[in-house]
Design an enzyme around this catalytic site. Structure first.
Site, PDB file in Angstrom:
ATOM      1  CG  HIS A 115      -1.941   1.085   1.221  1.00  0.00           C
ATOM      2  ND1 HIS A 115      -2.961   1.147   0.307  1.00  0.00           N
ATOM      3  CD2 HIS A 115      -2.071   2.175   2.008  1.00  0.00           C
ATOM      4  CE1 HIS A 115      -3.694   2.222   0.543  1.00  0.00           C
ATOM      5  NE2 HIS A 115      -3.177   2.862   1.556  1.00  0.00           N
ATOM      6  CB  CYS A 173      -7.145   0.026 -12.478  1.00  0.00           C
ATOM      7  SG  CYS A 173      -8.050  -1.062 -11.363  1.00  0.00           S
TER       8      CYS A 173
END
Length: 478
Positions: A17, A433
Site C-alpha cells: 500500500h 488498473c
C-alpha cells in the site's frame, strides 16, 4: 504520507500500500527494507543509529538510502521528449489512463498524456483534513445501526405475515416501537455523518471532473475494511472518545470488534455497500451531483462508477440498483442529464470465471491485478517481500508477479474474463488498473488481449504509452 517528502518502510514491496500510494503522489519510496530496525533509540540501518532530525536521502529507483541531505535536481522534459511522444501516440492503439485520487494528481497525469482516470480511490479522500472524524463517527455507530435496522426489518416482515393474529400483532407492534426508539440515536449519528460527508465528496469529484474535462473518470466506491479508518493506539482511542463524547471503553470495544484476522478477504469492497447501502447511496449522489454541477458550467463529464471486490453477479446487481436509482433521482431533481457507466473491478478468480454473468450487469471491467495476483497465488503483497526475491533468485518464478504480470495464471484469468465478458456484452469496455498497467511487458499482454486501456500511476503514464506503441508495432510487423 501526505506530509512526507519520501517514504521508507521495513516491510512490504513494490505493490504494498505504501508503495502504490507513494507512486501515485510522485514521491520516492523504498518499501521492504529488511535491514531497517526501529526502536526507542531511533532508526538502525547500516551499522548506524539515526534519530529525529537526522537527514537521509532516498533513491526510489535503485533503492539506495544515502546519509545526509544531498542536493536534488528536478527532472524536466524538453521538446525532443514531446516530439517522441507524439510519434508514440500515432503508433499505439490502446488508451492510457491514470490512477489518481486528487485534482493535483489528475492534472499531473494529464500533462504526462493520460487520457482519463482508470482508478479514483474514494477512501483516500476520507483522510483529508477533519473529515476522518466524521467517518469515525459513522463507523462507531454503524454496528448498532445495522443490528437494529435488521431487527426492525424482521419485525415489520413478521407483522405483514401475521396480520390476522391480533395477539401476536400487538406484541410485535410493541417490539417495533421499542426498536424504533432504540434506533433513533444511532440512525441520527450514522445518517448525520453521511450527510456531512456528502458535500465533501461532491467537492472532491468536482475538482477531478474539472481536471479531466472531456475524459472518462472511473470512480471506485469505498473498498477498504472499516477498521482502517479507526485509531489503534491508546492515545488515539482516548482522543477519539473525547471528540465524539463517548466512553473510552466503548470506542476500544468497537475498534476490537472490527478487527479481522484476514482483512484483505474480509468485510470490505462491495460487502460494505451491501451491509450499509446508505454509504453507496451517499457516494453515488456525490458523484452525480458533482456531474450536474460541472455540466452546468460547460464541462464535459464522463463518470464511470466502479463496484469493488465483486465475486457474484448478485452482489453487483444489488449495488447497481442503488447507483441507477440515485442517478435517476439526481437527473429528475436537477433537470440535467448526463451519461455514465456502471461496472466492476475484477480482482477475484471467481469474478473472472463467471464474467459472462457479471457482464449482464456491468458495462465495463477493470482488472485489479494487484488483488487478483494475491488471490490467485495466495500471496500477500504486503508480506511477500520476505520470500519473493528468493523465489526469483532461485528461478522458482521468472519474475515477481506483483511487478510483472503472470501470464500463465493471472493472465489466463484476464483472458477468460475478457472473452466471457465480451461474449455476453460485445460493447464491454475492458481495462486494467493494477500497478501492472505501467509495466511494459504487462502492457503488451493487455494489448494482445484487446484491452481498451491500461491505467497506472501518473508518473508511469509515459512508460505505458511507449509500451502500448511498441506492442502495436510488433503486432503489425508479424
Amino acid at each position: 504520507m501526505v506530509a512526507a517528502q519520501g517514504i521508507l518502510t521495513a516491510r512490504g514491496g513494490l505493490t504494498s500500500h505504501a508503495a502504490v500510494v507513494a507512486r501515485g503522489m510522485g514521491k520516492p519510496c523504498i518499501a521492504g527494507c529488511s535491514d531497517l530496525r526501529l526502536d526507542a533509540e531511533g532508526m538502525h540501518l547500516g551499522g548506524r543509529t539515526l534519530r529525529e532530525g537526522d537527514f537521509i536521502t532516498l533513491d526510489g529507483t535503485t533503492g539506495r538510502i544515502l546519509l545526509g541531505d544531498l542536493p536534488l535536481v528536478e527532472p524536466e522534459t524538453g521538446a525532443d521528449f514531446e516530439t517522441f511522444m507524439r510519434w508514440v501516440d500515432d503508433a499505439r492503439q490502446m488508451r492510457v489512463r491514470t490512477n489518481a485520487d486528487t485534482p493535483h494528481d489528475a492534472q499531473v497525469a494529464r500533462r504526462f498524456g493520460a487520457e482519463g482516470i482508470g482508478l479514483c480511490r474514494t477512501e483516500h479522500m476520507f483522510f483529508e483534513g477533519d473529515r476522518i472524524d466524521t467517518v469515525r463517527q459513522m463507523i462507531m455507530v454503524s454496528g448498532a445501526y445495522q443490528r437494529l435496522t435488521a431487527a426492525l426489518g424482521k419485525v415489520n416482515a413478521d407483522l405483514e405475515r401475521l396480520k390476522g393474529d391480533a395477539e401476536k400483532v400487538a406484541a410485535l407492534e410493541a417490539e417495533r416501537a421499542a426498536l424504533e426508539a432504540e434506533l433513533e440515536a444511532p440512525a441520527r449519528l450514522f445518517k448525520g455523518a453521511l450527510e456531512a460527508l456528502l458535500p465533501m465528496q461532491r467537492a472532491d469529484f468536482v475538482g477531478i471532473f474539472e481536471a479531466m474535462d472531456g475524459l472518462p473518470v472511473t470512480i471506485r466506491l469505498l473498498d477498504p475494511p472499516l477498521h482502517e479508518f479507526l485509531p489503534h493506539t491508546d492515545e488515539e482511542i482516548e482522543a477519539l472518545a473525547g471528540k465524539l463524547s463517548l466512553p473510552v471503553a466503548d470506542v476500544r470495544a468497537r475498534v476490537m470488534a472490527l478487527r479481522e484476522h484476514n482483512p484483505m478477504l474480509g468485510h470490505r469492497g462491495c460487502r460494505l455497500g451491501i451491509a450499509y447501502p446508505e454509504i453507496t447511496e451517499m457516494q453515488a449522489r456525490a458523484i452525480f451531483e458533482a456531474a450536474v454541477e460541472v455540466t452546468r458550467r460547460g464541462i464535459t463529464v464522463l463518470p464511470e462508477v466502479m463496484v469493488p471486490l465483486v465475486g457474484d453477479v448478485n452482489e453487483l446487481r444489488a449495488q447497481e440498483s442503488i447507483i441507477r436509482r440515485v442517478a435517476d433521482e439526481v437527473q429528475q431533481a436537477t433537470g440535467v442529464t448526463f451519461t455514465y457507466l456502471v461496472g466492476t473491478m475484477i480482482e477475484l478468480p471467481r469474478a473472472a470465471l463467471t464474467a459472462d454473468k457479471i457482464a449482464t450487469v456491468a458495462e465495463f471491467f477493470s482488472f485489479g491485478t494487484n488483488d487478483l495476483t494475491q488471490t490467485t497465488f495466495g500471496f500477500s503483497r504486503d508480506d511477500a517481500g520476505t520470500f519473493l526475491p528468493m523465489y526469483v533468485e532461485r528461478k522458482i518464478l521468472a519474475d515477481d508477479p506483483f511487478q510483472v504480470l503472470d501470464r500463465e495464471g493471472v493472465g489466463e484469468l484476464l483472458r477468460i474474463g475478457t472473452q466471457k465478458g465480451r461474449a455476453a456484452r460485445p460493447t464491454l469496455k475492458v481495462g486494467i488498473c493494477g500497478e501492472h498497467g505501467g509495466e511494459p511487458s504487462s502492457v503488451a499482454f493487455c494489448h494482445e488481449l484487446g484491452f481498451d486501456y491500461v491505467s497506472c500511476s501518473p508518473y508511469r503514464v509515459p512508460i505505458a504509452r511507449l509500451a502500448a506503441a511498441q506492442a502495436a508495432l510488433r503486432q503489425r510487423s508479424q
